[in-house]
Write a protein that holds these residues in place. Structure first.
Motif, PDB file in Angstrom:
ATOM      1  N   ASP A   1       4.616   2.736 -16.789  1.00  0.00           N
ATOM      2  CA  ASP A   1       3.201   2.587 -16.470  1.00  0.00           C
ATOM      3  C   ASP A   1       2.949   1.788 -15.195  1.00  0.00           C
ATOM      4  OD1 ASP A   1       4.174   0.238 -17.641  1.00  0.00           O
ATOM      5  OD2 ASP A   1       2.247  -0.275 -18.557  1.00  0.00           O
ATOM      6  N   ALA A   2       4.002   1.413 -14.471  1.00  0.00           N
ATOM      7  CA  ALA A   2       3.835   0.646 -13.231  1.00  0.00           C
ATOM      8  C   ALA A   2       3.070   1.458 -12.196  1.00  0.00           C
ATOM      9  CB  ALA A   2       5.193   0.235 -12.680  1.00  0.00           C
ATOM     10  N   ARG A   3       2.193   0.791 -11.477  1.00  0.00           N
ATOM     11  CA  ARG A   3       1.385   1.433 -10.438  1.00  0.00           C
ATOM     12  C   ARG A   3       1.879   0.980  -9.073  1.00  0.00           C
ATOM     13  NH1 ARG A   3      -4.944   1.423 -12.327  1.00  0.00           N
ATOM     14  NH2 ARG A   3      -4.644   2.409 -14.387  1.00  0.00           N
ATOM     15  N   VAL A   4       1.983   1.921  -8.136  1.00  0.00           N
ATOM     16  CA  VAL A   4       2.493   1.606  -6.808  1.00  0.00           C
ATOM     17  C   VAL A   4       1.595   2.249  -5.759  1.00  0.00           C
ATOM     18  CG1 VAL A   4       4.429   1.768  -5.208  1.00  0.00           C
ATOM     19  CG2 VAL A   4       4.861   1.482  -7.660  1.00  0.00           C
ATOM     20  N   ALA A   5       1.028   1.425  -4.883  1.00  0.00           N
ATOM     21  CA  ALA A   5       0.247   1.904  -3.750  1.00  0.00           C
ATOM     22  C   ALA A   5       1.052   1.658  -2.478  1.00  0.00           C
ATOM     23  CB  ALA A   5      -1.094   1.187  -3.674  1.00  0.00           C
ATOM     24  N   TYR A   6       1.258   2.716  -1.723  1.00  0.00           N
ATOM     25  CA  TYR A   6       2.007   2.639  -0.473  1.00  0.00           C
ATOM     26  C   TYR A   6       1.043   2.632   0.709  1.00  0.00           C
ATOM     27  CZ  TYR A   6       6.131   4.212  -3.167  1.00  0.00           C
ATOM     28  OH  TYR A   6       7.166   4.340  -4.063  1.00  0.00           O
ATOM     29  N   VAL A   7       1.420   1.889   1.763  1.00  0.00           N
ATOM     30  CA  VAL A   7       0.612   1.837   2.976  1.00  0.00           C
ATOM     31  C   VAL A   7       1.530   1.942   4.182  1.00  0.00           C
ATOM     32  CG1 VAL A   7      -1.038   0.493   4.350  1.00  0.00           C
ATOM     33  CG2 VAL A   7      -1.054   0.305   1.847  1.00  0.00           C
ATOM     34  N   ASP A   8       1.141   2.743   5.163  1.00  0.00           N
ATOM     35  CA  ASP A   8       1.856   2.785   6.438  1.00  0.00           C
ATOM     36  C   ASP A   8       0.871   3.222   7.511  1.00  0.00           C
ATOM     37  OD1 ASP A   8       5.084   2.721   7.108  1.00  0.00           O
ATOM     38  OD2 ASP A   8       3.917   3.798   8.622  1.00  0.00           O
ATOM     39  N   ASN A   9       1.191   2.900   8.771  1.00  0.00           N
ATOM     40  CA  ASN A   9       0.280   3.262   9.854  1.00  0.00           C
ATOM     41  C   ASN A   9       0.705   4.528  10.594  1.00  0.00           C
ATOM     42  OD1 ASN A   9       2.474   2.398  11.352  1.00  0.00           O
ATOM     43  ND2 ASN A   9       1.301   1.024  12.682  1.00  0.00           N
ATOM     44  N   ASP A  10       1.775   5.181  10.129  1.00  0.00           N
ATOM     45  CA  ASP A  10       2.262   6.394  10.789  1.00  0.00           C
ATOM     46  C   ASP A  10       1.802   7.616  10.002  1.00  0.00           C
ATOM     47  OD1 ASP A  10       3.573   8.404  12.078  1.00  0.00           O
ATOM     48  OD2 ASP A  10       5.598   7.685  11.673  1.00  0.00           O
ATOM     49  N   PRO A  11       0.967   8.483  10.596  1.00  0.00           N
ATOM     50  CA  PRO A  11       0.522   9.677   9.875  1.00  0.00           C
ATOM     51  C   PRO A  11       1.673  10.569   9.426  1.00  0.00           C
ATOM     52  CG  PRO A  11      -0.857   9.311  11.803  1.00  0.00           C
ATOM     53  CD  PRO A  11       0.292   8.337  11.905  1.00  0.00           C
ATOM     54  N   ILE A  12       2.792  10.529  10.128  1.00  0.00           N
ATOM     55  CA  ILE A  12       3.938  11.341   9.703  1.00  0.00           C
ATOM     56  C   ILE A  12       4.477  10.830   8.376  1.00  0.00           C
ATOM     57  CG2 ILE A  12       6.323  11.967  10.280  1.00  0.00           C
ATOM     58  CD1 ILE A  12       5.444  12.180  13.169  1.00  0.00           C
TER      59      ILE A  12
ATOM     60  N   GLY B   1      -2.990   2.829   6.952  1.00  0.00           N
ATOM     61  CA  GLY B   1      -3.641   1.584   7.305  1.00  0.00           C
ATOM     62  C   GLY B   1      -2.751   0.735   8.177  1.00  0.00           C
ATOM     63  N   ASP B   2      -3.351  -0.239   8.824  1.00  0.00           N
ATOM     64  CA  ASP B   2      -2.645  -1.118   9.751  1.00  0.00           C
ATOM     65  C   ASP B   2      -2.612  -2.522   9.169  1.00  0.00           C
ATOM     66  OD1 ASP B   2      -1.804  -2.711  11.945  1.00  0.00           O
ATOM     67  OD2 ASP B   2      -2.575  -1.211  13.346  1.00  0.00           O
ATOM     68  N   LEU B   3      -1.423  -3.076   9.051  1.00  0.00           N
ATOM     69  CA  LEU B   3      -1.270  -4.424   8.514  1.00  0.00           C
ATOM     70  C   LEU B   3      -2.092  -5.438   9.292  1.00  0.00           C
ATOM     71  CD1 LEU B   3       0.144  -6.454   6.633  1.00  0.00           C
ATOM     72  CD2 LEU B   3       2.091  -6.427   8.200  1.00  0.00           C
ATOM     73  N   ARG B   4      -2.318  -5.163  10.574  1.00  0.00           N
ATOM     74  CA  ARG B   4      -3.094  -6.098  11.397  1.00  0.00           C
ATOM     75  C   ARG B   4      -4.575  -6.129  11.027  1.00  0.00           C
ATOM     76  NH1 ARG B   4      -0.696  -3.644  16.848  1.00  0.00           N
ATOM     77  NH2 ARG B   4      -1.143  -1.818  15.536  1.00  0.00           N
ATOM     78  N   ASP B   5      -4.979  -5.255  10.113  1.00  0.00           N
ATOM     79  CA  ASP B   5      -6.346  -5.256   9.582  1.00  0.00           C
ATOM     80  C   ASP B   5      -6.261  -5.425   8.063  1.00  0.00           C
ATOM     81  OD1 ASP B   5      -9.038  -4.925   9.038  1.00  0.00           O
ATOM     82  OD2 ASP B   5      -8.970  -2.729   9.243  1.00  0.00           O
ATOM     83  N   PRO B   6      -5.873  -6.613   7.604  1.00  0.00           N
ATOM     84  CA  PRO B   6      -5.642  -6.788   6.165  1.00  0.00           C
ATOM     85  C   PRO B   6      -6.887  -6.577   5.313  1.00  0.00           C
ATOM     86  CG  PRO B   6      -5.636  -8.912   7.286  1.00  0.00           C
ATOM     87  CD  PRO B   6      -5.646  -7.864   8.353  1.00  0.00           C
TER      88      PRO B   6
END
Length: 268
Positions: free
Chosen positions: A98-109, A129-134
Motif C-alpha cells: 500500500d506504499a504510495r510513491v510520487a516521482y518528480v523530475d524536470n526532464d520531459p523525457i 517540476g523543478d526542485l528550485r521551485d519547492p
C-alpha cells in the motif's frame, strides 16, 4: 503525449541531461548520443563516477526498504531520473504493497519513461517540476493527489542537490520542503563530493557546465547542514556504501572510488 502533456517530438535533445547521463553510468539505454558523449568524457576524466552511481543507487534501495519496514508509507522522490529497476515504488511496495510513491523530475523525457514504467499502479504518480521551485512542487496536483502531508513522508533527494548551485540556495529549498513535512517524516539524501578525488573532478564539472544542469560538488561540511531540522539515523552522513550495508562493511579498497555522501534523517 506524456502524463504532463509534452509531445516527445517537441523535446530538445541537443544538450546532455544529467538524468540521461546517469542512466548511461548505470548501463542503461535510455539516453542519446549527446548524453553518451558527455558521460564518456566524465568517465574518462574520473572513472570513479560509475562506481559512485551504482553505490548511490544501492543506497537508495537500502534506505527505502529500511523506511518501509519501519512503517513509512509515503515517498516523494524528487529528481528521480530515468527509471532504473528496482525503482522506489518497487522497493517500497515489495515491503508494503500500500506504499504510495510520487516521482518528480524536470526532464520531459523522464516523464515519457515514467508513463511506461512507473505509473502502473494506483499508488504511483509522476509530476514534472523543478526542485528550485519547492513551493510549486508541493502544490502540484499530482503530488497533492497522492501524498498526504498530514502523515509522515519520506522525502528523497538522491543525487539531485549537487545540480543546485549555491546561488539558488539549496539549503533554503530543503528547508521549505522540510517545513511541509509532519513529525515522523524522513529525509533521504545523497550528494556528490570532491573530498576524495579533488584532482579528477575538474573535467567532470567542466562537462556538466555544457549540460542542462551544472554540477556543484560539496564537502561533508557543506552537505551536513541540509539535515538541519532532522535527526540523523546511524551511521550518520557517510560514504554511500557505508550506510547500513546489506553485508559486511566495505573494505577500504571498495570505498576508494566512491565520491558520494549519503544519509537519512528523521524529523521529530
Amino acid at each position: 503525449m506524456t502524463p504532463q502533456g509534452f509531445d516527445v517530438e517537441e523535446l530538445d535533445t541537443s544538450r546532455p541531461h544529467p538524468a540521461r547521463m546517469y542512466d548511461f553510468y548505470l548501463g542503461g539505454r535510455d539516453n542519446y548520443e549527446v548524453d553518451r558523449e558527455a558521460a564518456q568524457q566524465v568517465i574518462t576524466a574520473s572513472p570513479e563516477v560509475v562506481d559512485s552511481a551504482r553505490a548511490n543507487r544501492d543506497f537508495l534501495r537500502r534506505a527505502v526498504a529500511h523506511l518501509a519496514r519501519g512503517g513509512v508509507r509515503q515517498f516523494l522522490d524528487i529528481g528521480t531520473g530515468i527509471p532504473t529497476s528496482p525503482n522506489t515504488h518497487e522497493v517500497a511496495q515489495a515491503v508494503a504493497p500500500d506504499a504510495r510513491v510520487a516521482y518528480v523530475d524536470n526532464d520531459p523525457i523522464v516523464a515519457v519513461h515514467a508513463a511506461a514504467r512507473l505509473l502502473n499502479t494506483g499508488n504511483t504518480a509522476f509530476a514534472l517540476g523543478d526542485l528550485r521551485d519547492p513551493r510549486g512542487l508541493l502544490e502540484n496536483p499530482e503530488i497533492a493527489r497522492l501524498i498526504d502531508f498530514d502523515r509522515p513522508v519520506a522525502l528523497l533527494l538522491v543525487s539531485v542537490l549537487h545540480f543546485v548551485g549555491d546561488a539558488d540556495d539549496p539549503a533554503g529549498i530543503v528547508a521549505v520542503l522540510r517545513d511541509a513535512l509532519p513529525a515522523g517524516s524522513h529525509l533521504v539524501l545523497s550528494h556528490g563530493t570532491y573530498d576524495f578525488h579533488p584532482e579528477k573532478v575538474g573535467e567532470a564539472v567542466s562537462v556538466y557546465r555544457k549540460a542542462t544542469a551544472a554540477l556543484s560538488l560539496r564537502s561533508h561540511e557543506a552537505v551536513l547542514p541540509f539535515f538541519d531540522g532532522f535527526e540523523l539515523l546511524d551511521p550518520g552522513l557517510v560514504r554511500a556504501p557505508l550506510w547500513r550495508p546489506d553485508g559486511p562493511e566495505p573494505e577500504p579498497e571498495e570505498l576508494e572510488p566512491i565520491g558520494v555522501y549519503a544519509g537519512v534523517g528523521r524529523k521529530a
